[in-house]
Design an enzyme around this catalytic site. Structure first.
Site, PDB file in Angstrom:
ATOM      1  N   GLU A   1      48.455  29.392  43.546  1.00 34.63           N
ATOM      2  CA  GLU A   1      48.252  30.837  43.484  1.00 34.63           C
ATOM      3  C   GLU A   1      49.020  31.475  42.330  1.00 34.63           C
ATOM      4  O   GLU A   1      48.520  32.392  41.676  1.00 34.63           O
ATOM      5  CB  GLU A   1      48.645  31.492  44.811  1.00 34.63           C
TER       6      GLU A   1
ATOM      7  N   TYR B   1      48.789  40.349  46.805  1.00 33.14           N
ATOM      8  CA  TYR B   1      47.698  39.378  46.764  1.00 33.14           C
ATOM      9  C   TYR B   1      48.175  37.978  47.128  1.00 33.14           C
ATOM     10  O   TYR B   1      47.622  37.316  48.025  1.00 33.14           O
ATOM     11  CB  TYR B   1      47.003  39.325  45.392  1.00 33.14           C
TER      12      TYR B   1
ATOM     13  N   ASP C   1      42.058  40.896  45.204  1.00 33.84           N
ATOM     14  CA  ASP C   1      42.224  40.519  43.800  1.00 33.84           C
ATOM     15  C   ASP C   1      41.075  41.133  43.004  1.00 33.84           C
ATOM     16  O   ASP C   1      40.323  41.965  43.522  1.00 33.84           O
ATOM     17  CB  ASP C   1      42.269  38.995  43.651  1.00 33.84           C
TER      18      ASP C   1
END
Length: 351
Positions: free
Chosen positions: A39, A122, A140
């Site tokens: 991520e 996020y 996002d």
DNA sequence: AATGCGGGGAG
DNA sequence: CTCCCAGCATT
């Protein structure tokens, strides 16, 4: 068992996802460390660009402890070419925090995860849902685009209010039965189907997508501001003496912090009492917010000359310099001037 | 609320 | 060229 009804939007994209999802390595694991690493890498970064970095970094640092204990320079060398280098520095800070404050065990809730440096709303939602199935909706760029189109949300996504509005909407759609699947589905849908220039003729949501029904898909998402690009000139002197190079690590909070570079000419007062050999200039370096032009020269300092070392600079061997992280601008400068012998020795073996 | 931060791919 | 990508930190 009573199940809450699935919103048609949610049912549709999850069915679409079951059919169209890509096989990506971070989807084959529930290890929060590996998911977190993926991520961070994927922040503002396309899957295709981040993929090789994910493989390399996970191999180099298989666990939180490996990452926490690594020299920062090694991490930045591995991050070289990926951009947004504060991600790498924050990644290691967070790893050290996990070792110190969480006894080496990755935090398991959104509220704890979001305290890690480099982790915002996020990323915390992504990790909490993918690794721990917590029902936190991700928001996002993909989610902004998909939801704004399907529900014709005219909120400017550049506004401060946007995140709250879209988070609330996404949260109302996330099914308690499979939050991770929903989050994966909506992002994959944005990445593959509801793209910036979509083909709505093959979209499963076309029959109730509000912007499609009114033929206003191109108007969404609404985004006001565009970042302005400033032109910058950077001139380098590649100074060599006795087989070593005069280099420094960039400090401060500007661009390329933590990366290494040659002697940067700060003003015209800089000079050396030796002839400069002009090098081929690298291509104009275009970033989201900068347009950097660069000129460079090579200077060989005689062995017996005692050069006063400028503040912050050090002499370094070519092999040590190769092992440091450098900007793509500098890498281009190096690889465009390989006829200069010492530059061959710092030519990168991988980007 | 604005701005800085990297680099690359798609159209 | 322009846009934007599994955004976040700082001011």
């Amino acid at each position: 068992m009573q199940k809450s009804p699935l919103h048609p939007f949610s049912a549709t994209i999850m069915a679409w996802y079951a059919e169209h999802q890509r096989e990506l390595p971070w989807r084959q694991t529930r290890d929060p460390y590996a998911i977190w690493l993926s991520e961070i890498i994927l922040q503002q970064t396309r899957v295709a660009q981040g993929l090789p970095y994910y493989e390399r970094l996970l191999a180099a640092f298989p666990t939180v402890r490996d990452l926490a204990e690594a020299p920062e320079a090694n991490l930045l060398r591995l991050w070289q070419g990926l951009g947004y280098y504060s991600r790498a520095r924050n990644l290691q800070k967070a790893a050290q925090m996990i070792m110190r404050d969480f006894a080496g065990v990755f935090p398991q809730t959104y509220d704890e995860i979001i305290r890690l440096p480099g982790v915002g709303p996020y990323t915390a939602a992504a990790i909490a849902s993918f690794a721990f199935n917590e029902a936190k909706a991700v928001v996002d760029g993909n989610v902004f685009r998909v939801l704004s189109r399907v529900f014709a949300v005219e909120t400017d996504i550049a506004s401060s209010a946007a995140r709250g509005i879209f988070t609330e909407l996404a949260q109302s759609l996330i099914p308690a039965s499979d939050p991770a699947g929903f989050n994966q589905a909506i992002m994959e849908f944005g990445a593959l189907q509801c793209t910036p220039s979509p083909d709505c003729s093959v979209c499963p949501l076309a029959i109730f997508c509000q912007s499609n029904l009114t033929k206003t898909v191109a108007n969404f998402p609404v985004k006001s501001k565009k970042t302005q690009v400033k032109a910058i000139q950077m001139d380098y002197l590649i100074i060599e003496q006795k087989g070593h190079l005069l280099v420094r690590e960039r400090v401060g909070n500007g661009i390329w912090k933590g990366l290494w570079e040659f002697y940067l000419l700060e003003d015209q007062a800089d000079w050396l009492p030796f002839s400069r050999q002009a090098l081929k200039s690298p291509p104009v370096h275009l970033l989201s917010h900068r347009k950097i032009t660069c000129d460079a020269w090579y200077v060989q300092v005689p062995d017996n000359f005692a050069l006063a070392i400028p503040e912050g600079y050090v002499w370094m061997s070519p092999s040590d310099f190769e092992s440091k992280g450098k900007s793509v601008l500098l890498l281009n400068l190096i690889t465009d001037n390989l006829e200069c012998p010492i530059l061959q020795d710092i030519s990168p073996t991988y980007l």
